[in-house]
Design an enzyme around this catalytic site. Structure first.
Site, PDB file in Angstrom:
ATOM      1  N   GLU A  30     -12.690   8.906  13.625  1.00 22.32           N
ATOM      2  CA  GLU A  30     -13.905   8.901  14.487  1.00 22.32           C
ATOM      3  C   GLU A  30     -13.679   7.896  15.887  1.00 22.32           C
ATOM      4  O   GLU A  30     -14.264   8.246  16.787  1.00 22.32           O
ATOM      5  CB  GLU A  30     -15.060   8.187  13.619  1.00 22.32           C
ATOM      6  CG  GLU A  30     -15.446   9.071  12.607  1.00 22.32           C
ATOM      7  CD  GLU A  30     -16.425   8.407  11.686  1.00 22.32           C
ATOM      8  OE1 GLU A  30     -16.645   8.954  10.504  1.00 22.32           O
ATOM      9  OE2 GLU A  30     -16.509   7.291  11.562  1.00 22.32           O
ATOM     10  N   ASN A  84     -31.829   6.414  11.005  1.00 20.81           N
ATOM     11  CA  ASN A  84     -31.428   5.389  10.111  1.00 20.81           C
ATOM     12  C   ASN A  84     -30.774   4.304  11.083  1.00 20.81           C
ATOM     13  O   ASN A  84     -29.943   3.636  10.526  1.00 20.81           O
ATOM     14  CB  ASN A  84     -30.705   5.795   8.988  1.00 20.81           C
ATOM     15  CG  ASN A  84     -29.513   6.666   9.079  1.00 20.81           C
ATOM     16  OD1 ASN A  84     -29.046   6.672   9.975  1.00 20.81           O
ATOM     17  ND2 ASN A  84     -28.865   6.914   7.968  1.00 20.81           N
TER      18      ASN A  84
END
Ligand code: GDP
Ligand code: MG
Length: 143
Positions: free
Chosen positions: A128, A114
């Protein structure tokens, strides 16, 4: 409006299709500033660690195989309400459900592949960003 940082990945499918620049253009058009960036090819261990929250999901093995299938671009983006602003231009996880004009609608083929990742909260973004970048690698704009 709060200035936030968020974390982005251009996934192996989009890198393979030479869509890095086109997706960077979406970030800049949305007012998101790239303050750190690099191309990396994840090891299995790095991909498993990044997606640890999904380790019990049935698609985990496929996700790790996909994310290690080729190089990715990782970047830190900064801007007003960056986490939500980035998720909005990214579009829904399944490109079939993504709004027209979003990154996943325009560059992704399937929920398995995706095109891009975006942090889902300020807390996720902090984790992250730190997973891929040291403090010294972050270059906030001074002009
Ligand atoms: P995101 O935050 O929109 O990326 O979605 P999630 O955090 O729920 O899932 C992380 C990633 O796992 C997604 O971007 C997809 O690449 C993958 N993924 C999620 N659901 C599925 C699924 O049902 N099948 C497969 N093969 N991959 C999935
Ligand atoms: Mg997610």
């Amino acid at each position: 409006m709060a200035i936030e940082r968020t974390f982005s990945i251009i996934k192996p499918d989009a890198v393979a299709k030479n869509n890095i620049g086109a997706i960077y253009n979406r970030f800049e058009t949305a007012g998101l500033k790239i303050i750190a960036s690099k191309i990396v090819h994840l090891s299995k261990e790095q991909a498993e660690g990044f997606y640890a929250e999904h380790s019990e999901r049935p698609f985990f093995g496929a996700l790790v195989a996909f994310m290690t299938s080729g190089p990715i671009m990782v970047q830190t983006l900064e801007g007003e309400n960056a986490v939500l602003a980035h998720r909005e231009i990214l579009g829904a996880t399944n490109p079939a459900d993504a709004a027209p004009g979003t990154i996943r609608a325009d560059f992704a083929e399937s929920i398995d592949e995706n095109a891009a990742h975006g942090s889902d909260s300020v807390e996720s973004a902090q984790r992250e960003v730190a997973y891929f970048f040291s403090t010294e690698e972050l270059c906030p704009r001074t002009r």
